[in-house]
Design an enzyme around this catalytic site. Structure first.
Site, PDB file in Angstrom:
ATOM      1  N   ASP A 119       3.185 -24.249   4.655  1.00 43.33           N
ATOM      2  CA  ASP A 119       3.448 -24.464   5.970  1.00 43.33           C
ATOM      3  C   ASP A 119       4.802 -24.655   6.016  1.00 43.33           C
ATOM      4  O   ASP A 119       5.433 -25.717   5.433  1.00 43.33           O
ATOM      5  CB  ASP A 119       2.656 -25.633   6.454  1.00 43.33           C
ATOM      6  CG  ASP A 119       2.905 -26.099   7.849  1.00 43.33           C
ATOM      7  OD1 ASP A 119       4.023 -26.161   8.345  1.00 43.33           O
ATOM      8  OD2 ASP A 119       1.940 -26.082   8.356  1.00 43.33           O
ATOM      9  N   HIS A 120       5.681 -23.973   6.461  1.00 40.19           N
ATOM     10  CA  HIS A 120       7.122 -23.738   6.439  1.00 40.19           C
ATOM     11  C   HIS A 120       7.878 -24.941   6.891  1.00 40.19           C
ATOM     12  O   HIS A 120       8.815 -25.744   6.703  1.00 40.19           O
ATOM     13  CB  HIS A 120       7.889 -22.676   6.710  1.00 40.19           C
ATOM     14  CG  HIS A 120       8.195 -22.467   8.198  1.00 40.19           C
ATOM     15  ND1 HIS A 120       7.119 -22.006   8.912  1.00 40.19           N
ATOM     16  CD2 HIS A 120       9.068 -22.818   8.820  1.00 40.19           C
ATOM     17  CE1 HIS A 120       7.595 -22.298  10.133  1.00 40.19           C
ATOM     18  NE2 HIS A 120       8.980 -22.438  10.233  1.00 40.19           N
TER      19      HIS A 120
ATOM     20  N   LYS B  55       6.807 -21.897  24.063  1.00 42.88           N
ATOM     21  CA  LYS B  55       8.038 -20.805  23.869  1.00 42.88           C
ATOM     22  C   LYS B  55       8.617 -20.802  25.197  1.00 42.88           C
ATOM     23  O   LYS B  55       8.007 -21.144  26.106  1.00 42.88           O
ATOM     24  CB  LYS B  55       7.136 -19.505  23.525  1.00 42.88           C
ATOM     25  CG  LYS B  55       6.705 -19.033  22.372  1.00 42.88           C
ATOM     26  CD  LYS B  55       6.949 -18.331  21.381  1.00 42.88           C
ATOM     27  CE  LYS B  55       6.149 -18.297  20.100  1.00 42.88           C
ATOM     28  NZ  LYS B  55       6.906 -18.622  18.780  1.00 42.88           N
TER      29      LYS B  55
ATOM     30  N   ARG C 271       0.748  -1.350   0.054  1.00 41.40           N
ATOM     31  CA  ARG C 271      -0.064  -0.054  -0.004  1.00 41.40           C
ATOM     32  C   ARG C 271       0.902   1.120   0.020  1.00 41.40           C
ATOM     33  O   ARG C 271       0.258   2.369  -0.197  1.00 41.40           O
ATOM     34  CB  ARG C 271      -0.911  -0.052   1.067  1.00 41.40           C
ATOM     35  CG  ARG C 271      -2.183  -0.912   0.972  1.00 41.40           C
ATOM     36  CD  ARG C 271      -2.791  -0.987   2.013  1.00 41.40           C
ATOM     37  NE  ARG C 271      -2.134  -1.655   3.193  1.00 41.40           N
ATOM     38  CZ  ARG C 271      -2.492  -1.996   4.621  1.00 41.40           C
ATOM     39  NH1 ARG C 271      -4.006  -2.006   4.504  1.00 41.40           N
ATOM     40  NH2 ARG C 271      -2.016  -2.690   5.308  1.00 41.40           N
TER      41      ARG C 271
ATOM     42  N   HIS D 293       1.915 -26.619  11.957  1.00 41.41           N
ATOM     43  CA  HIS D 293       3.075 -27.300  11.745  1.00 41.41           C
ATOM     44  C   HIS D 293       2.982 -28.623  12.253  1.00 41.41           C
ATOM     45  O   HIS D 293       3.696 -29.758  12.021  1.00 41.41           O
ATOM     46  CB  HIS D 293       4.028 -26.719  12.511  1.00 41.41           C
ATOM     47  CG  HIS D 293       4.346 -25.353  11.819  1.00 41.41           C
ATOM     48  ND1 HIS D 293       4.097 -24.861  10.566  1.00 41.41           N
ATOM     49  CD2 HIS D 293       4.612 -23.938  12.542  1.00 41.41           C
ATOM     50  CE1 HIS D 293       4.201 -23.476  10.644  1.00 41.41           C
ATOM     51  NE2 HIS D 293       4.620 -22.947  11.592  1.00 41.41           N
TER      52      HIS D 293
ATOM     53  N   ASP E 236      -0.930 -21.246  16.743  1.00 46.40           N
ATOM     54  CA  ASP E 236       0.092 -20.730  16.074  1.00 46.40           C
ATOM     55  C   ASP E 236       1.090 -22.059  15.307  1.00 46.40           C
ATOM     56  O   ASP E 236       1.815 -21.823  14.440  1.00 46.40           O
ATOM     57  CB  ASP E 236       1.038 -19.811  17.146  1.00 46.40           C
ATOM     58  CG  ASP E 236       2.316 -19.177  16.467  1.00 46.40           C
ATOM     59  OD1 ASP E 236       2.140 -18.626  15.580  1.00 46.40           O
ATOM     60  OD2 ASP E 236       3.440 -19.537  16.940  1.00 46.40           O
TER      61      ASP E 236
ATOM     62  N   GLU F 175      10.893 -23.923  21.970  1.00 55.13           N
ATOM     63  CA  GLU F 175      11.639 -22.833  21.527  1.00 55.13           C
ATOM     64  C   GLU F 175      12.135 -21.947  22.729  1.00 55.13           C
ATOM     65  O   GLU F 175      11.250 -21.892  23.850  1.00 55.13           O
ATOM     66  CB  GLU F 175      10.842 -21.579  20.771  1.00 55.13           C
ATOM     67  CG  GLU F 175      10.418 -22.179  19.359  1.00 55.13           C
ATOM     68  CD  GLU F 175       9.541 -21.273  18.514  1.00 55.13           C
ATOM     69  OE1 GLU F 175      10.078 -20.168  18.045  1.00 55.13           O
ATOM     70  OE2 GLU F 175       8.086 -21.192  18.650  1.00 55.13           O
TER      71      GLU F 175
HETATM   72  C1  BG6 Z   1       5.924 -19.890  13.056  1.00 55.82           C
HETATM   73  C2  BG6 Z   1       5.228 -19.411  14.306  1.00 55.82           C
HETATM   74  O1  BG6 Z   1       4.931 -20.418  12.003  1.00 55.82           O
HETATM   75  O2  BG6 Z   1       6.760 -20.883  13.247  1.00 55.82           O
HETATM   76  C3  BG6 Z   1       6.348 -18.954  15.269  1.00 55.82           C
HETATM   77  O3  BG6 Z   1       4.272 -18.360  13.887  1.00 55.82           O
HETATM   78  C4  BG6 Z   1       7.384 -19.879  15.371  1.00 55.82           C
HETATM   79  O4  BG6 Z   1       5.690 -18.379  16.466  1.00 55.82           O
HETATM   80  C5  BG6 Z   1       7.875 -20.438  14.042  1.00 55.82           C
HETATM   81  O5  BG6 Z   1       8.533 -19.078  16.305  1.00 55.82           O
HETATM   82  C6  BG6 Z   1       8.865 -21.619  14.362  1.00 55.82           C
HETATM   83  O6  BG6 Z   1       9.439 -21.963  13.082  1.00 55.82           O
HETATM   84  P1  BG6 Z   1      10.954 -22.715  13.282  1.00 55.82           P
HETATM   85  O7  BG6 Z   1      11.226 -23.284  11.926  1.00 55.82           O
HETATM   86  O8  BG6 Z   1      11.964 -21.779  13.902  1.00 55.82           O
HETATM   87  O9  BG6 Z   1      10.831 -23.811  14.194  1.00 55.82           O
END
Ligand code: BG6
Length: 510
Positions: A184-185, A348, A47, A247, A242, A223
């Site tokens: 979805d990474h 976390k 934007r 994941h 989240d 984490e």
């Molecule tokens: C993201 C979450 O999808 O994945 C984050 O929104 C999280 O909160 C992250 O920290 C973790 O990804 P990775 O690859 O570091 O385990």
């Protein structure tokens, strides 16, 4: 190597953090590895007003995320930057995309991208449908006989089952499901994909992969960081939405699924949906109470440093009940998994950053070495998703000497030992797959809905169920004290260390 067709990547939300932090570095690596097609350009859309040059500076030449890229050469960076362009849509995304369409057409003519367009939505999800609608209005969803048109969407896919359904319906109104790629990474991580290979390319694990030999499955995603500057987003989301809904349930589906007929996207995703649909949905308050734990980190001293509690984080409501820790026990209602408990936790501010799957095998049916104490040291297969990626098998060996004293030994494999291989980062792999039209590692609409279907009752219960609690845990500890109560029998969570072979209980708290 599969040929990647010439194309244009159009990123919506291009001035946001994800573009500079993840997408551009992933594209740069693909560029360095010669994986991008001959004619490839990126059009950033947002934007705010920026010139092409300002955009290039922001996400490439002056970006802190590229400064640390390995083998960085200024002339290569400059050549890469020339592939980037920018166009703003005015003050809101829900507007006419006529000017955008004209820019795309003109860039396509100049750079010969063959009308192959990939739209990447990296905006808040509330804008997805409007963007899809406005692309449709300019017929940017249609191939008209030439060029593909694809839409990649970032998580979160909905806030609950109902909103996920609405979102899917909204997108499918303007794009066909086969054009939609839900990223979805975790599916882009080599070690997550390797779950499929471990199971289906070996004859030694799969025969044991069932209720006859497996006692329980445990998944830990920890984490050490807190919510950082994402408090505002996170407080409306929580660990279950989240991490778990997407994941972790993706990982669960790869563990639970039946062997697909072959490795194509359709077959693998069909089996994953079936797996997610077989998770037993918890319906009554008693079960939900006994099988779920949610908790929040409170302030503490970690490694000599004061760490804030969740409620003190920026953007978080001071009375928030949003969970930063979620542990769920559940069962899978099918022939293979009947009565095998699954334990999955995510949090976390844990002692370390680690994601791993532990397959606990049953004790041998007839135990002849009882006195040695080996009976309570189960065989384990530990699949380390990150860090120190690898696989560890724990099995009994005889301690040299008289009698039959049994100890556990480790058989381990590390990805790092494959030094010659370039392990692609998640976004790099996923972007390349989408460019080549391979949707295997992307979530399908029905997969996402099946996952929400399982998660929804938990969220509802946590919102207003009977006897619901939010426990506290000191930042830097392995969750609330009662976390082990979830596990049936004498077992406890395996609290892994940063290295695959660290023994449980390892902790970095001072
Ligand atoms: C993201 C979450 O999808 O994945 C984050 O929104 C999280 O909160 C992250 O920290 C973790 O990804 P990775 O690859 O570091 O385990």
């Amino acid at each position: 190597m599969i040929k990647t067709e010439n194309q244009m990547l159009i990123i919506f939300g291009a001035s946001g953090d994800l573009t500079a932090r993840k997408l551009v570095p992933a594209l740069f690596r693909l560029f360095q590895e010669n994986q991008l097609p001959e004619n490839f350009i990126v059009l950033g859309v947002s934007r705010s007003y920026m010139s092409d040059d300002e955009f290039r500076k922001k996400v490439i030449t002056e970006s802190s995320y590229l400064k640390t890229a390995p083998n960085l050469k200024q002339d290569v960076l400059k050549e890469f930057a020339e592939k980037f362009f920018y166009e703003d849509v005015g003050t809101e995304y829900d507007t006419s995309y006529k000017a955008l369409e004209e820019r795309i057409t003109s860039l396509n003519g100049k750079h010969h991208t063959d009308e192959n367009y990939m739209f990447y939505l990296s905006t808040p999800p509330s804008l997805y449908e409007a963007i899809a609608k406005n692309l449709y209005a300019q017929e940017l969803n249609r191939s008209r006989g030439v060029g593909f048109k694809r839409l990649i969407v970032e998580k979160p896919f909905g806030y609950d089952l109902e909103s996920a359904k609405q979102l899917n319906k909204g997108l499918q109104r303007y794009f066909k499901e086969s054009q939609i790629y839900r990223i979805d990474h975790y599916l882009g991580k080599e070690t997550v994909q390797n779950l499929l290979v471990t199971r289906f390319a070996n004859s030694i694990f799969e025969p044991l992969w069932n209720r006859n030999y497996i006692d329980r499955i445990e998944i830990t995603n920890a984490e050490n960081g807190g919510v950082g500057d994402r408090g505002g987003y996170y407080d409306g989301s929580g660990a279950l939405r989240d991490m778990f809904q997407n994941h972790l349930l993706q990982i669960v589906s790869l563990i639970v699924m039946e062997p697909p007929i072959d490795a194509n996207a359709q077959e693998i995703r069909n089996e994953k949906v079936k797996a997610l649909r077989s998770l037993r949905i918890m319906r009554n308050d008693k079960e939900l109470h006994q099988h779920t734990i949610r908790a929040q980190y409170v302030s503490s001293t970690v490694n000599g440093e004061e760490v804030k509690g969740y409620r003190e984080e920026k953007g978080v409501h001071p009375n928030s009940t949003t969970e930063t820790y979620a542990a769920i026990k559940f069962f899978v209602d099918n022939w293979r998994w009947k009565d095998v408990p699954f334990y999955v936790r995510t949090a976390k501010r844990m002692p370390t950053k680690v994601t791993e799957v532990v397959i606990h095998f049953k004790a041998p049916h007839h135990q002849i070495f009882k006195e040695s104490g080996a009976f309570n040291k189960d065989n384990k297969l530990i699949i380390r998703i990150q860090p120190d990626e690898g696989i560890l098998v724990k099995f009994g060996v005889k301690v040299p000497g008289q009698g039959f004293k049994v100890e556990r030994a480790n058989l381990d494999f590390y990805y790092s030992s494959l030094a010659e291989t370039n392990v692609m980062q998640a976004y790099e792999r996923l972007l390349l797959d989408a460019m080549q039209g391979d949707a295997t590692l992307y979530a399908r609409a029905d997969e996402v809905e099946a996952a929400w279907n399982f998660v929804d009752p938990i969220l509802k219960y946590w919102k207003k169920g009977k006897d619901v609690r939010v426990y506290g845990y000191a930042a830097g500890a392995w969750g609330p004290e009662n976390a082990d109560d979830l596990i049936e029998g004498p077992g406890t969570w395996r609290n892994p260390g940063p290295n695959l072979t660290d023994d449980p209980g390892f902790c970095v708290i001072h």
